[in-house]
Design a protein around this motif. Sequence first.
Motif, PDB file in Angstrom:
ATOM      1  N   PRO A   1       0.834  -1.212   0.000  1.00  0.00           N
ATOM      2  CA  PRO A   1       0.000   0.000   0.000  1.00  0.00           C
ATOM      3  C   PRO A   1       0.864   1.256   0.000  1.00  0.00           C
ATOM      4  CG  PRO A   1      -0.005  -1.023   2.158  1.00  0.00           C
ATOM      5  CD  PRO A   1       0.738  -1.953   1.237  1.00  0.00           C
ATOM      6  N   ILE A   2       0.344   2.292  -0.595  1.00  0.00           N
ATOM      7  CA  ILE A   2       1.044   3.570  -0.670  1.00  0.00           C
ATOM      8  C   ILE A   2       0.350   4.544   0.274  1.00  0.00           C
ATOM      9  CG2 ILE A   2       1.718   5.471  -2.173  1.00  0.00           C
ATOM     10  CD1 ILE A   2       1.513   3.522  -4.524  1.00  0.00           C
ATOM     11  N   ASP A   3       1.112   5.186   1.133  1.00  0.00           N
ATOM     12  CA  ASP A   3       0.574   6.175   2.067  1.00  0.00           C
ATOM     13  C   ASP A   3       0.328   7.478   1.299  1.00  0.00           C
ATOM     14  OD1 ASP A   3      -0.164   7.759   4.168  1.00  0.00           O
ATOM     15  OD2 ASP A   3       1.745   7.596   5.241  1.00  0.00           O
ATOM     16  N   VAL A   4      -0.932   7.736   0.993  1.00  0.00           N
ATOM     17  CA  VAL A   4      -1.300   8.903   0.187  1.00  0.00           C
ATOM     18  C   VAL A   4      -0.951  10.191   0.911  1.00  0.00           C
ATOM     19  CG1 VAL A   4      -3.208  10.060  -0.989  1.00  0.00           C
ATOM     20  CG2 VAL A   4      -3.140   7.576  -0.900  1.00  0.00           C
ATOM     21  N   ASP A   5      -1.134  10.230   2.217  1.00  0.00           N
ATOM     22  CA  ASP A   5      -0.806  11.435   2.977  1.00  0.00           C
ATOM     23  C   ASP A   5       0.691  11.732   2.914  1.00  0.00           C
ATOM     24  OD1 ASP A   5      -3.450  11.899   3.756  1.00  0.00           O
ATOM     25  OD2 ASP A   5      -3.251  10.542   5.473  1.00  0.00           O
ATOM     26  N   ALA A   6       1.518  10.693   2.984  1.00  0.00           N
ATOM     27  CA  ALA A   6       2.963  10.882   2.906  1.00  0.00           C
ATOM     28  C   ALA A   6       3.366  11.384   1.525  1.00  0.00           C
ATOM     29  CB  ALA A   6       3.685   9.577   3.227  1.00  0.00           C
ATOM     30  N   VAL A   7       2.733  10.869   0.483  1.00  0.00           N
ATOM     31  CA  VAL A   7       3.032  11.331  -0.875  1.00  0.00           C
ATOM     32  C   VAL A   7       2.623  12.790  -1.030  1.00  0.00           C
ATOM     33  CG1 VAL A   7       2.481  11.032  -3.314  1.00  0.00           C
ATOM     34  CG2 VAL A   7       2.893   9.038  -1.893  1.00  0.00           C
ATOM     35  N   GLN A   8       1.475  13.164  -0.476  1.00  0.00           N
ATOM     36  CA  GLN A   8       1.032  14.551  -0.560  1.00  0.00           C
ATOM     37  C   GLN A   8       2.005  15.469   0.182  1.00  0.00           C
ATOM     38  OE1 GLN A   8      -2.971  15.275   0.728  1.00  0.00           O
ATOM     39  NE2 GLN A   8      -2.978  17.320  -0.147  1.00  0.00           N
ATOM     40  N   ARG A   9       2.487  15.044   1.354  1.00  0.00           N
ATOM     41  CA  ARG A   9       3.478  15.846   2.088  1.00  0.00           C
ATOM     42  C   ARG A   9       4.761  15.993   1.284  1.00  0.00           C
ATOM     43  NH1 ARG A   9       1.441  12.928   6.447  1.00  0.00           N
ATOM     44  NH2 ARG A   9       3.152  11.435   6.336  1.00  0.00           N
ATOM     45  N   LEU A  10       5.197  14.913   0.632  1.00  0.00           N
ATOM     46  CA  LEU A  10       6.400  14.954  -0.185  1.00  0.00           C
ATOM     47  C   LEU A  10       6.246  15.939  -1.339  1.00  0.00           C
ATOM     48  CD1 LEU A  10       9.203  13.727  -0.765  1.00  0.00           C
ATOM     49  CD2 LEU A  10       8.046  11.979  -2.107  1.00  0.00           C
ATOM     50  N   LEU A  11       5.083  15.925  -1.990  1.00  0.00           N
ATOM     51  CA  LEU A  11       4.836  16.864  -3.079  1.00  0.00           C
ATOM     52  C   LEU A  11       4.810  18.302  -2.569  1.00  0.00           C
ATOM     53  CD1 LEU A  11       2.102  14.936  -5.102  1.00  0.00           C
ATOM     54  CD2 LEU A  11       4.489  15.301  -5.765  1.00  0.00           C
ATOM     55  N   LEU A  12       4.222  18.524  -1.404  1.00  0.00           N
ATOM     56  CA  LEU A  12       4.175  19.878  -0.840  1.00  0.00           C
ATOM     57  C   LEU A  12       5.564  20.382  -0.474  1.00  0.00           C
ATOM     58  CD1 LEU A  12       0.978  19.708   1.390  1.00  0.00           C
ATOM     59  CD2 LEU A  12       1.304  21.049  -0.694  1.00  0.00           C
ATOM     60  N   GLU A  13       6.434  19.486  -0.009  1.00  0.00           N
ATOM     61  CA  GLU A  13       7.811  19.876   0.326  1.00  0.00           C
ATOM     62  C   GLU A  13       8.579  20.326  -0.912  1.00  0.00           C
ATOM     63  OE1 GLU A  13       9.616  16.553   2.235  1.00  0.00           O
ATOM     64  OE2 GLU A  13       8.390  16.752   4.047  1.00  0.00           O
ATOM     65  N   ARG A  14       8.257  19.746  -2.046  1.00  0.00           N
ATOM     66  CA  ARG A  14       8.965  20.059  -3.286  1.00  0.00           C
ATOM     67  C   ARG A  14       8.337  21.211  -4.070  1.00  0.00           C
ATOM     68  NH1 ARG A  14      10.391  14.227  -5.880  1.00  0.00           N
ATOM     69  NH2 ARG A  14      11.554  13.454  -4.107  1.00  0.00           N
ATOM     70  N   ALA A  15       7.219  21.699  -3.600  1.00  0.00           N
ATOM     71  CA  ALA A  15       6.480  22.729  -4.336  1.00  0.00           C
ATOM     72  C   ALA A  15       7.230  24.056  -4.320  1.00  0.00           C
ATOM     73  CB  ALA A  15       5.093  22.901  -3.736  1.00  0.00           C
ATOM     74  N   ASP A  16       7.042  24.815  -5.396  1.00  0.00           N
ATOM     75  CA  ASP A  16       7.608  26.153  -5.452  1.00  0.00           C
ATOM     76  C   ASP A  16       6.704  27.117  -4.687  1.00  0.00           C
ATOM     77  OD1 ASP A  16       5.443  26.588  -7.128  1.00  0.00           O
ATOM     78  OD2 ASP A  16       6.631  26.944  -8.932  1.00  0.00           O
ATOM     79  N   ARG A  17       6.998  28.404  -4.755  1.00  0.00           N
ATOM     80  CA  ARG A  17       6.235  29.383  -3.975  1.00  0.00           C
ATOM     81  C   ARG A  17       4.780  29.485  -4.412  1.00  0.00           C
ATOM     82  NH1 ARG A  17       5.696  34.260  -6.551  1.00  0.00           N
ATOM     83  NH2 ARG A  17       6.876  34.482  -8.472  1.00  0.00           N
ATOM     84  N   LEU A  18       4.466  29.012  -5.615  1.00  0.00           N
ATOM     85  CA  LEU A  18       3.094  29.019  -6.109  1.00  0.00           C
ATOM     86  C   LEU A  18       2.368  27.704  -5.830  1.00  0.00           C
ATOM     87  CD1 LEU A  18       3.650  30.775  -9.562  1.00  0.00           C
ATOM     88  CD2 LEU A  18       2.832  31.788  -7.427  1.00  0.00           C
ATOM     89  N   GLY A  19       3.067  26.769  -5.184  1.00  0.00           N
ATOM     90  CA  GLY A  19       2.453  25.488  -4.850  1.00  0.00           C
ATOM     91  C   GLY A  19       2.525  24.473  -5.980  1.00  0.00           C
ATOM     92  N   ARG A  20       3.369  24.730  -6.968  1.00  0.00           N
ATOM     93  CA  ARG A  20       3.487  23.814  -8.108  1.00  0.00           C
ATOM     94  C   ARG A  20       4.748  22.980  -7.987  1.00  0.00           C
ATOM     95  NH1 ARG A  20       2.954  28.255 -12.737  1.00  0.00           N
ATOM     96  NH2 ARG A  20       4.821  28.834 -11.598  1.00  0.00           N
ATOM     97  N   VAL A  21       4.663  21.774  -8.483  1.00  0.00           N
ATOM     98  CA  VAL A  21       5.828  20.895  -8.514  1.00  0.00           C
ATOM     99  C   VAL A  21       5.808  20.153  -9.842  1.00  0.00           C
ATOM    100  CG1 VAL A  21       4.761  18.867  -7.437  1.00  0.00           C
ATOM    101  CG2 VAL A  21       7.168  19.265  -7.134  1.00  0.00           C
ATOM    102  N   LYS A  22       6.972  19.978 -10.446  1.00  0.00           N
ATOM    103  CA  LYS A  22       7.085  19.250 -11.708  1.00  0.00           C
ATOM    104  C   LYS A  22       7.803  17.943 -11.418  1.00  0.00           C
ATOM    105  CE  LYS A  22       8.727  19.733 -16.413  1.00  0.00           C
ATOM    106  NZ  LYS A  22       9.419  20.607 -17.372  1.00  0.00           N
ATOM    107  N   ILE A  23       7.169  16.844 -11.764  1.00  0.00           N
ATOM    108  CA  ILE A  23       7.763  15.535 -11.510  1.00  0.00           C
ATOM    109  C   ILE A  23       7.760  14.706 -12.790  1.00  0.00           C
ATOM    110  CG2 ILE A  23       7.088  15.452  -9.079  1.00  0.00           C
ATOM    111  CD1 ILE A  23       4.813  13.550  -9.926  1.00  0.00           C
ATOM    112  N   GLN A  24       8.654  13.766 -12.827  1.00  0.00           N
ATOM    113  CA  GLN A  24       8.629  12.743 -13.863  1.00  0.00           C
ATOM    114  C   GLN A  24       8.133  11.478 -13.166  1.00  0.00           C
ATOM    115  OE1 GLN A  24      12.338  12.419 -15.910  1.00  0.00           O
ATOM    116  NE2 GLN A  24      12.071  14.393 -16.899  1.00  0.00           N
ATOM    117  N   GLN A  25       7.027  10.960 -13.665  1.00  0.00           N
ATOM    118  CA  GLN A  25       6.360   9.863 -12.969  1.00  0.00           C
ATOM    119  C   GLN A  25       7.246   8.636 -12.830  1.00  0.00           C
ATOM    120  OE1 GLN A  25       2.440   8.941 -14.385  1.00  0.00           O
ATOM    121  NE2 GLN A  25       1.817  11.081 -14.390  1.00  0.00           N
ATOM    122  N   ARG A  26       8.041   8.330 -13.834  1.00  0.00           N
ATOM    123  CA  ARG A  26       8.904   7.141 -13.748  1.00  0.00           C
ATOM    124  C   ARG A  26       9.953   7.311 -12.656  1.00  0.00           C
ATOM    125  NH1 ARG A  26       7.487   3.608 -17.610  1.00  0.00           N
ATOM    126  NH2 ARG A  26       6.630   4.426 -19.535  1.00  0.00           N
TER     127      ARG A  26
END
Length: 69
Positions: A6-31
């Motif tokens: 199982p994947i912890d969705v809350d942990a993934v959301q926190r990880l994305l928020l940590e990487r977000a820029d000042r506008l709340g955007r993050v660019k990821i490569q899914q692979r």
Amino acid sequence: MPKGKPIDVDAVQRLLLERADRLGRVKIQQREFAVELGVTYFAVCRLLSRMEEEGRIKRFATSYHNVGT
């Protein structure tokens, strides 16, 4: 058919928020993100789609390998 781990969705959301820029955007490569999480590319694709449906993230751009959230 056996399920993967199982994947912890809350942990993934926190990880994305940590990487977000000042506008709340993050660019990821899914692979690459899948390798980092230790899951398959397809699991990340489903996870991001589910998070978008739940209103946790919003995709602002999609290209061949990249997803902006």
